[in-house]
Design a protein around this motif. Sequence first.
Motif, PDB file in Angstrom:
ATOM      1  N   VAL B  87      59.093  99.791  66.760  1.00 33.38           N
ATOM      2  CA  VAL B  87      57.716 100.144  66.383  1.00 33.38           C
ATOM      3  C   VAL B  87      57.341  99.554  65.026  1.00 33.38           C
ATOM      4  CG1 VAL B  87      56.204 102.077  65.786  1.00 33.38           C
ATOM      5  CG2 VAL B  87      57.705 102.244  67.770  1.00 33.38           C
ATOM      6  N   ALA B  88      58.316  99.509  64.119  1.00 34.52           N
ATOM      7  CA  ALA B  88      57.970  99.157  62.738  1.00 34.52           C
ATOM      8  C   ALA B  88      58.113  97.671  62.424  1.00 34.52           C
ATOM      9  CB  ALA B  88      58.831  99.975  61.771  1.00 34.52           C
ATOM     10  N   LEU B  89      58.813  96.931  63.270  1.00 33.55           N
ATOM     11  CA  LEU B  89      59.016  95.515  62.960  1.00 33.55           C
ATOM     12  C   LEU B  89      57.694  94.737  62.854  1.00 33.55           C
ATOM     13  CD1 LEU B  89      61.531  94.002  62.245  1.00 33.55           C
ATOM     14  CD2 LEU B  89      61.736  93.233  64.596  1.00 33.55           C
ATOM     15  N   PRO B  90      56.777  94.948  63.786  1.00 34.85           N
ATOM     16  CA  PRO B  90      55.486  94.255  63.618  1.00 34.85           C
ATOM     17  C   PRO B  90      54.803  94.652  62.316  1.00 34.85           C
ATOM     18  CG  PRO B  90      55.660  95.193  65.817  1.00 34.85           C
ATOM     19  CD  PRO B  90      56.825  95.721  65.036  1.00 34.85           C
ATOM     20  N   GLY B  91      54.947  95.902  61.950  1.00 38.27           N
ATOM     21  CA  GLY B  91      54.374  96.355  60.687  1.00 38.27           C
ATOM     22  C   GLY B  91      54.994  95.619  59.512  1.00 38.27           C
ATOM     23  N   ALA B  92      56.313  95.427  59.579  1.00 35.80           N
ATOM     24  CA  ALA B  92      56.997  94.695  58.511  1.00 35.80           C
ATOM     25  C   ALA B  92      56.459  93.278  58.419  1.00 35.80           C
ATOM     26  CB  ALA B  92      58.503  94.680  58.770  1.00 35.80           C
ATOM     27  N   GLY B  93      56.236  92.667  59.587  1.00 38.10           N
ATOM     28  CA  GLY B  93      55.705  91.312  59.612  1.00 38.10           C
ATOM     29  C   GLY B  93      54.309  91.260  59.019  1.00 38.10           C
ATOM     30  N   ALA B  94      53.519  92.248  59.363  1.00 41.34           N
ATOM     31  CA  ALA B  94      52.151  92.270  58.857  1.00 41.34           C
ATOM     32  C   ALA B  94      52.145  92.388  57.343  1.00 41.34           C
ATOM     33  CB  ALA B  94      51.374  93.426  59.484  1.00 41.34           C
ATOM     34  N   VAL B  95      53.005  93.285  56.852  1.00 42.70           N
ATOM     35  CA  VAL B  95      53.051  93.499  55.414  1.00 42.70           C
ATOM     36  C   VAL B  95      53.587  92.261  54.689  1.00 42.70           C
ATOM     37  CG1 VAL B  95      54.347  94.766  53.668  1.00 42.70           C
ATOM     38  CG2 VAL B  95      53.145  95.999  55.446  1.00 42.70           C
ATOM     39  N   ALA B  96      54.502  91.558  55.356  1.00 44.73           N
ATOM     40  CA  ALA B  96      55.158  90.431  54.693  1.00 44.73           C
ATOM     41  C   ALA B  96      54.349  89.148  54.803  1.00 44.73           C
ATOM     42  CB  ALA B  96      56.541  90.222  55.279  1.00 44.73           C
ATOM     43  N   ARG B  97      53.741  88.925  55.956  1.00 48.31           N
ATOM     44  CA  ARG B  97      53.214  87.596  56.212  1.00 48.31           C
ATOM     45  C   ARG B  97      51.697  87.498  56.236  1.00 48.31           C
ATOM     46  NH1 ARG B  97      57.263  83.915  57.979  1.00 48.31           N
ATOM     47  NH2 ARG B  97      58.494  83.943  56.093  1.00 48.31           N
ATOM     48  N   LEU B  98      51.059  88.592  56.566  1.00 45.99           N
ATOM     49  CA  LEU B  98      49.619  88.490  56.630  1.00 45.99           C
ATOM     50  C   LEU B  98      49.046  88.775  55.253  1.00 45.99           C
ATOM     51  CD1 LEU B  98      48.964  90.392  59.953  1.00 45.99           C
ATOM     52  CD2 LEU B  98      49.339  87.958  59.593  1.00 45.99           C
ATOM     53  N   GLY B 289      43.563  88.621  62.550  1.00 47.48           N
ATOM     54  CA  GLY B 289      42.758  89.805  62.781  1.00 47.48           C
ATOM     55  C   GLY B 289      43.340  90.772  63.785  1.00 47.48           C
ATOM     56  N   LEU B 290      43.710  90.241  64.938  1.00 48.79           N
ATOM     57  CA  LEU B 290      44.119  91.105  66.031  1.00 48.79           C
ATOM     58  C   LEU B 290      45.443  91.800  65.733  1.00 48.79           C
ATOM     59  CD1 LEU B 290      42.790  91.762  68.747  1.00 48.79           C
ATOM     60  CD2 LEU B 290      44.498  90.240  69.791  1.00 48.79           C
ATOM     61  N   GLY B 291      46.428  90.981  65.334  1.00 52.17           N
ATOM     62  CA  GLY B 291      47.754  91.523  65.038  1.00 52.17           C
ATOM     63  C   GLY B 291      47.681  92.574  63.955  1.00 52.17           C
ATOM     64  N   LEU B 292      46.878  92.285  62.944  1.00 50.69           N
ATOM     65  CA  LEU B 292      46.748  93.214  61.840  1.00 50.69           C
ATOM     66  C   LEU B 292      46.121  94.517  62.309  1.00 50.69           C
ATOM     67  CD1 LEU B 292      47.042  93.718  58.872  1.00 50.69           C
ATOM     68  CD2 LEU B 292      44.785  92.734  58.534  1.00 50.69           C
ATOM     69  N   ALA B 293      45.055  94.370  63.076  1.00 52.81           N
ATOM     70  CA  ALA B 293      44.365  95.555  63.577  1.00 52.81           C
ATOM     71  C   ALA B 293      45.321  96.412  64.404  1.00 52.81           C
ATOM     72  CB  ALA B 293      43.158  95.142  64.399  1.00 52.81           C
ATOM     73  N   ALA B 294      46.114  95.736  65.243  1.00 52.82           N
ATOM     74  CA  ALA B 294      47.054  96.472  66.088  1.00 52.82           C
ATOM     75  C   ALA B 294      48.056  97.232  65.229  1.00 52.82           C
ATOM     76  CB  ALA B 294      47.771  95.523  67.028  1.00 52.82           C
ATOM     77  N   ASN B 295      48.566  96.553  64.206  1.00 54.82           N
ATOM     78  CA  ASN B 295      49.541  97.189  63.330  1.00 54.82           C
ATOM     79  C   ASN B 295      48.959  98.370  62.583  1.00 54.82           C
ATOM     80  OD1 ASN B 295      52.257  96.147  63.160  1.00 54.82           O
ATOM     81  ND2 ASN B 295      51.214  94.184  62.933  1.00 54.82           N
ATOM     82  N   LEU B 296      47.774  98.149  62.049  1.00 55.85           N
ATOM     83  CA  LEU B 296      47.154  99.234  61.299  1.00 55.85           C
ATOM     84  C   LEU B 296      46.864 100.402  62.224  1.00 55.85           C
ATOM     85  CD1 LEU B 296      44.794  97.275  58.891  1.00 55.85           C
ATOM     86  CD2 LEU B 296      47.014  98.294  58.410  1.00 55.85           C
ATOM     87  N   ALA B 297      46.550 100.092  63.481  1.00 59.66           N
ATOM     88  CA  ALA B 297      46.296 101.159  64.447  1.00 59.66           C
ATOM     89  C   ALA B 297      47.557 101.975  64.681  1.00 59.66           C
ATOM     90  CB  ALA B 297      45.781 100.563  65.761  1.00 59.66           C
ATOM     91  N   VAL B 298      48.697 101.286  64.842  1.00 59.21           N
ATOM     92  CA  VAL B 298      49.963 101.997  65.052  1.00 59.21           C
ATOM     93  C   VAL B 298      50.276 102.886  63.857  1.00 59.21           C
ATOM     94  CG1 VAL B 298      52.463 101.724  65.235  1.00 59.21           C
ATOM     95  CG2 VAL B 298      50.951 100.298  66.617  1.00 59.21           C
ATOM     96  N   MET B 299      50.143 102.284  62.659  1.00 58.56           N
ATOM     97  CA  MET B 299      50.416 103.061  61.450  1.00 58.56           C
ATOM     98  C   MET B 299      49.493 104.270  61.375  1.00 58.56           C
ATOM     99  SD  MET B 299      50.917 100.230  58.467  1.00 58.56           S
ATOM    100  CE  MET B 299      51.756  98.695  58.790  1.00 58.56           C
ATOM    101  N   GLY B 300      48.218 104.015  61.667  1.00 55.69           N
ATOM    102  CA  GLY B 300      47.239 105.087  61.576  1.00 55.69           C
ATOM    103  C   GLY B 300      47.573 106.219  62.523  1.00 55.69           C
ATOM    104  N   LEU B 301      47.958 105.840  63.737  1.00 57.81           N
ATOM    105  CA  LEU B 301      48.238 106.847  64.756  1.00 57.81           C
ATOM    106  C   LEU B 301      49.510 107.612  64.427  1.00 57.81           C
ATOM    107  CD1 LEU B 301      46.694 107.373  67.439  1.00 57.81           C
ATOM    108  CD2 LEU B 301      48.609 106.242  68.577  1.00 57.81           C
ATOM    109  N   LEU B 302      50.553 106.867  64.126  1.00 53.22           N
ATOM    110  CA  LEU B 302      51.870 107.479  63.947  1.00 53.22           C
ATOM    111  C   LEU B 302      51.968 108.208  62.618  1.00 53.22           C
ATOM    112  CD1 LEU B 302      54.775 107.659  65.118  1.00 53.22           C
ATOM    113  CD2 LEU B 302      55.313 105.764  63.610  1.00 53.22           C
ATOM    114  N   LEU B 303      51.545 107.511  61.550  1.00 54.65           N
ATOM    115  CA  LEU B 303      51.701 108.100  60.223  1.00 54.65           C
ATOM    116  C   LEU B 303      50.455 108.863  59.822  1.00 54.65           C
ATOM    117  CD1 LEU B 303      53.308 105.141  58.236  1.00 54.65           C
ATOM    118  CD2 LEU B 303      54.364 106.731  59.821  1.00 54.65           C
ATOM    119  N   GLY B 304      49.314 108.312  60.213  1.00 59.84           N
ATOM    120  CA  GLY B 304      48.066 108.872  59.731  1.00 59.84           C
ATOM    121  C   GLY B 304      47.742 110.210  60.357  1.00 59.84           C
TER     122      GLY B 304
END
Lengths: 352, 554, 352
Positions: B87-98, B289-304
């Motif tokens: 679940v978190a690997l895409p988030g790591a990528g978003a934080v690191a690369r985007l 845009g898309l990847g980021l949105a997806a990641n932020l959505a996961v974070m928002g849902l799970l953590l938020g």
Amino acid sequence: MAGSGIGPVLGPVLEIVGVEVSFGEVTALSDFDLALESGEVVAILGPSGCGKSTLLRAVAGLQTLDRGRITWDGTDLAEVPVHRRDFGLMFQDHALFTHRDVAANVAFGLRMQGVSLPVRRARVNELLELVGLAGYGPRAIATLSGGEAQRVALARALAPQPRLLMLDEPLGSLDRQHRDELADELRRILQQVGVTVLHVTHDHSEAFAVADRVAVMLAGRVAVIGTPPEVWHQPRRSDVARFLGHANVVTVGPAGAVRWGGRLGTEQGRVLVRADAFRRAGSGDRVSVVEVVVDDVRFRGDRYELRVHTDPGRVELVVLDQSRACRGERLTYAIDPAKVVAVDSGQPDGSA
Amino acid sequence: MGRDRPALSSTARSWSPARWSARLAAVVVVTFFALFFVWPVAGVIVEGLGSTGVDPIIDLFASPAFRSVLWFSLWQAAVSTALTVAVALPGAGAVARLSFRGQRLVRAMVTIPFVLPTVVVATAFEGVFDRFGLTDGDLRLHHTAWAILIAHVFFNYAVVVRVVGAHWAGLDARMEDQARVLGASKPRVFAAVTLPRLAPAIAAAAAIVFLFSFTSFGVVLILGGPARATVETEIYRYAVVRLDLATAAALAVVQLVVVIGLVALSNALERRRSSPEPVHGVGAARRCGLGLAANLAVMGLLLGLPCTVLVERSFSTGESSGGSGYSLRNYAALLDRVDLLPGTAVAALGNSLMFAAAATAVAVAVGGAAALMAAGDRSGPVRLVDVGSTLPLGVSAVTVGLGILLVLDSPPLDIRTSIVIVPIAHAVVGVPFVVRTVVPMLRAVNPHSREAAAVLGAPPARVRREIDLRVAGRGLAVGAAFAFAVSMGEFGATSFIPRRAETLTAPLALFRLLGTPGAVLRGQAMALAVVLMALTAVVAFAVDLLGDSRKGAF
Amino acid sequence: MRRNALLRRFRLLAVAVLTVAVTAATACGSDGPSSMEATTVTLLTHDSFNLSPETLDVFTARTGIKVEQLAVGDAGRLVAEAILTASAPLGDVLFGIDNTFLQRGLDAGLFEPYRSPRLADVPDRFQLDPEHRVTPINFGDVCLNYWIDAVDGAPPATLDDLLDPVFADQLVVQSPETSSPGLAFLLATIAHYGDEWEDYWAGLRDNGVAVTTGWQDAYYGQFAAGGGDRSVVVSYASSPTAEVLFSDPPVDTPPTGVVTAGCYRQIEFAGVLAGAANPAGARALIDFMLTPTFQNDVPLNMFVFPVISSATLPEVFTAHATRVSDPLMIDPAEVEAHRDQWTDRWVEIVLR
């Protein structure tokens, strides 16, 4: 040894005497000797794995010696730690500090010397200009091209005004065109700075372009040393000749007899027949004539490189010719005796 | 290829910076762990098994009930780890690369769940389950293994995002570009080019998550329900509830053996896979845009979502009269003393901050030194440090906590009741975070960079500072943020250590506020939880700023 | 300069570590109870212990002895840790052992007998240890609470009522293994039903009893107080008082009611720890704990009743506190003898 003693030295500044370094079974440097004059640019030319980088590391103090000594102005460097040697070393992979910008990379050595900020700034600008990167100071390392990175690495190594600059394959990671370009520029910069340079490369055109003297290094020691023309024209050893790209090492029998039936005007032994020694034979040529069949033709810009074999004798030779030839064509060449040099004198088989 | 670099990693005779400082670091690290970890744990084991020998361990394995407990412990930890990484690997990528606005904020926010006391998270989760009708029926999550798994993902999401993200950001993006140009598809590039280079960091993060889940206590009992048992909860049960120290010690030995094995395995993987990056650079940051949105959505849902429940409750007032409204009253109340606490909630926050600052300092210093040791050398004793410094994450808080009480009881080291033991106990758990985030980054440092610095005139200690410390800056920042969060959230052994009334901390205050009925207390507890969250985010944000080493240093 | 900032940070860390190390080293001499000066007494207690800030100042003013408070977790942890550290006690006085764990502490020889002269004011029913190793300080009752608005029809009045289908899926209790009220409630059912307690619990299970780990997740998780869907919970007789006292906005009547039948009485004790560094101070503190100053401060800080007959209860407390007339209790020795066996059986019946 020359050069010992205190005060201005007339002899060599850097002396490497009988140095040996091995890694387990592998001997990187064996009984290695070399001496550099002040302000001289010496290239160590050798194939991969011949111990060139180990040599630089040993001189820099990054590698301890098993035997031998390295002195600067007669002072043994054994007890001088890396950071006190006042040497510069430029790595092949440039090893730039990627977490700093270009200016901070160049300024690093000056910072270590405690040079004040305004002086640092001025010196950095001066060096960036010298290497043709004026205005690159604030750039991030990751945004540089390979050639730019090498220039920054050079500027960084030069900034603290080292007593000796070592270059480890400085152009090795560049493509051909950049390499030639940068080699000329490197020569210009080094001359301008006037620093003593130990330059390691596997590329002889790079070595010849940059260095005052070239030392060909094979199997952990210096095989031949001399000015670029000396080394190129008189490689003295067949393995050196082959490494430099000379193809025609020929065995000469008693009274100059060679396998293709003719005679070379040399003594018995091995000789190098340079590829430019061949001239299309005219009717008047009687001595040192060889008849060949063309196997392959390559266009080399200003001339043709022919792969041929002698007939009779079937000795394979490489010939540089002004004129074109066709595959399978029979040609007769005269060999210029001035371009035939003896190799492996005193050694029955130097190619081992 | 025309490169020969025989001495890149070859022999002990090669130059290495700062032998004396390395020795000093070794002394600090070894002393710290010997005193505050090895000795206490050994003390509990000797106390428990001293008279019986290994019989209780044999008895354990003879019991089918224990075998199923062990199996469940391993299973839930392994699945939690796999889920968290996935679940978190895409988030790591978003934080690191985007590259996006508020990136640093996102990095800071994901650290929040870490500090939340389990009881608070549990009520938040139950609130969420409730709202989505998951407390009963077929989709019931309450008191299931799923609840445990989801909560573990919630708590540990940040570990993967930040540990892997920090490493990821340091990788040369041009390699991926190269592979793309060579015709590899995006997933292919990820699998063939990115993933192998991330492996050391993933191994490090996975090890942390596994150990955290393996020794998870509150989540298992509160969200999983009292019917669940893991090795960790059993250690607590036998040591504290049953006072059967022999069985507890036997369980502790089993736990220790499992954890040592896993850490050694993970370290071996990390070590084998890590190689210096030729260029430690970023490449161009990109937008997606898309990847980021997806990641932020996961974070928002799970953590938020659970956090939102808490925030909502913290503002909600007037519940006793039936209808509830929103106000800041709960926050204002943090400044008032309630009879149940020795001080105000704000004072408790102050204490927490003080302890956390001290614990973070110790964790960064000891962990940094341990990481330098572990990354620099490959000899046997150093591997021991590498493995040993991670163990506190995987060893029961009961064992360490009781152990500290057992062994540190006589002069010259009777510090059981001293105020310094609290930050030290926090730091014991904080150190593994620092070590595990910094080691992969240090291993990725091109050794030529260190040598170049030395040749340029940097003495060994300076090389450490100018090269290693700067490259590892981001890792240190991540480790420090976690060490801070660990301390703010009162993990591990501290709950066993006696503490002075005047040094009441925020989680303890929160626990006490929730320990007595009353809407005021509950509202204040929620406000305190939110402030605790916010404070952690702010500190994580600040530490992130400090640790960002990418700026030029002239 | 950034570098300097970094350097400073690094130094700061180093200093912090050293400070901690030095403090740790020096703390040994001053902080341990063994070397504690006679003017300080250390009170070892659990996390729920609390007093008004000025109360202990009264003690210090009267005796010249300062009180150091050390708190560890809940009552269960407190006893376990006190027993583990019996050879080098953490303090002089232990407060917070209750009648469900009392025997464990007594068996471990935790306490030195001390008969406080003030015990004259304490009814005999609270004095469970004839040897006076522990002194009763306060008491409370663990009772079923119900959320008035959530109960359809009549609230439960007896333990038996919970078996009624009307209360199907309405009760939430805590596990006796991890929760003090959970254990008390189990003991209440055993005291009430005798050998048939197992049947009662089987009946509760069939009627959909929910079990949580601790009080918080029961009261605020599944009970109506936190928005849960269960209307009956195991809590304390004093819980409605807290609901009123800490209501928002202020209300006159609590939202919860207490089932006064089937309550279990918890009595909390204090004792002088064997091996105390300051036994005289410890005895003085126990005396003080039985003074009206201390006893009157207990209700609002811990939501329990004082044990001395002469205590005056605050009006806010008496207005809503439920007096349980015939609470259940089991002899501490019997609890100790059977506790593990009972909880094991309970786990089998309710959780498996």
